[in-house]
Design a protein around this motif. Sequence first.
Motif, PDB file in Angstrom:
ATOM      1  N   ASP A 196      -3.326  14.114   6.205  1.00  0.00           N
ATOM      2  CA  ASP A 196      -4.681  13.819   5.669  1.00  0.00           C
ATOM      3  C   ASP A 196      -5.741  14.927   5.266  1.00  0.00           C
TER       4      ASP A 196
ATOM      5  N   GLU B  26      -3.309   4.083   2.772  1.00  0.00           N
ATOM      6  CA  GLU B  26      -3.628   4.156   4.261  1.00  0.00           C
ATOM      7  C   GLU B  26      -2.955   5.362   4.880  1.00  0.00           C
TER       8      GLU B  26
ATOM      9  N   SER C 121       0.968  -1.166   0.019  1.00  0.00           N
ATOM     10  CA  SER C 121      -0.024   0.141  -0.129  1.00  0.00           C
ATOM     11  C   SER C 121       0.843   1.424  -0.026  1.00  0.00           C
TER      12      SER C 121
ATOM     13  N   TYR D  88       1.227   5.233   1.882  1.00  0.00           N
ATOM     14  CA  TYR D  88       0.857   5.511   3.344  1.00  0.00           C
ATOM     15  C   TYR D  88       1.329   6.920   3.350  1.00  0.00           C
TER      16      TYR D  88
ATOM     17  N   VAL E 163      -1.523   6.907   8.413  1.00  0.00           N
ATOM     18  CA  VAL E 163      -0.925   6.563   9.466  1.00  0.00           C
ATOM     19  C   VAL E 163      -0.658   7.412  10.617  1.00  0.00           C
TER      20      VAL E 163
END
Length: 282
Positions: free
Chosen positions: A133, A149, A127, A129, A151
């Motif tokens: 966000d 993802e 994936s 990361y 994190v």
Amino acid sequence: MTPTDAFHVPSGRHDIRLVVCDMDGTLLDAAKRIPDALWPLVAVMRERGIVFAPASGRQHATLAQQFARLGESLVVIAENGSLVVDGGEVVSCSPLPAGAMNRIVAAVRGHAIAGFDVGTVVCGLRSAYVERDDAAFMSKVEPYYAALEVVDDLTAVEDAVLKVAVYDFGDAAHDAYPALAHLADELQVVVSDRHWIDLMAPGVDKGVAVRALQGSLGVTPAQTVVFGDYLNDLEMMGTAELSFAMANAHPDVAARARYIAPSNVDHGVVVTLRRLLEHPVG
């Protein structure tokens, strides 16, 4: 090498066995879409035993999603050459050296503290990361990373890291690159467009990936076609006798390519492939 006349496509029959094509600024149109006219050409190539392979800074999962209609036999060069996959088989995989990811993340964090608007994507085998966000940053990341993802700490990611991508909301070459240039002694640091910088294992680039794929397929440079537009495509131009820079290409790429194709907004890849496929070999 010096390109021939603009938009020239060599006439006659061509023993083509491999077509490698960059995505952004090359195959994709102004709306970031694959032209509908590509699919019939890919079908023709498959009938003739010609392998079509997208080559991108995008991750494997994203390319597999975009080319889902080609099924499990899809061949891709992903993560700017760090990963080459033929169907379900990994042809080559070049993760970052141990500790390199942490040094990159630290450098980008320091650049952000200095007041620059940047974000980091750690590109793993499973994936991608991010720890930033916010909507502005995610809107720039999500189109390229189907497997993504969020994190708390990028340095705690446990995955084989193929690449670290840095997005600069300003000018990547002018702002972010100087903050990362010290890493060029141990890593491949490439400005892949106006806003993105990719950091990979030393010696990794799309050209190396094309040669790995050629070796796996038993294909020669004389049987290879490549298309590209930006600096991360530069090394690809030396892997094929039929190398095309798009009309919108960076001057360095245009200077390295043998030929010039129409721009991506004029569907230059489709136009050129039609001409090259006009005369089947045999």
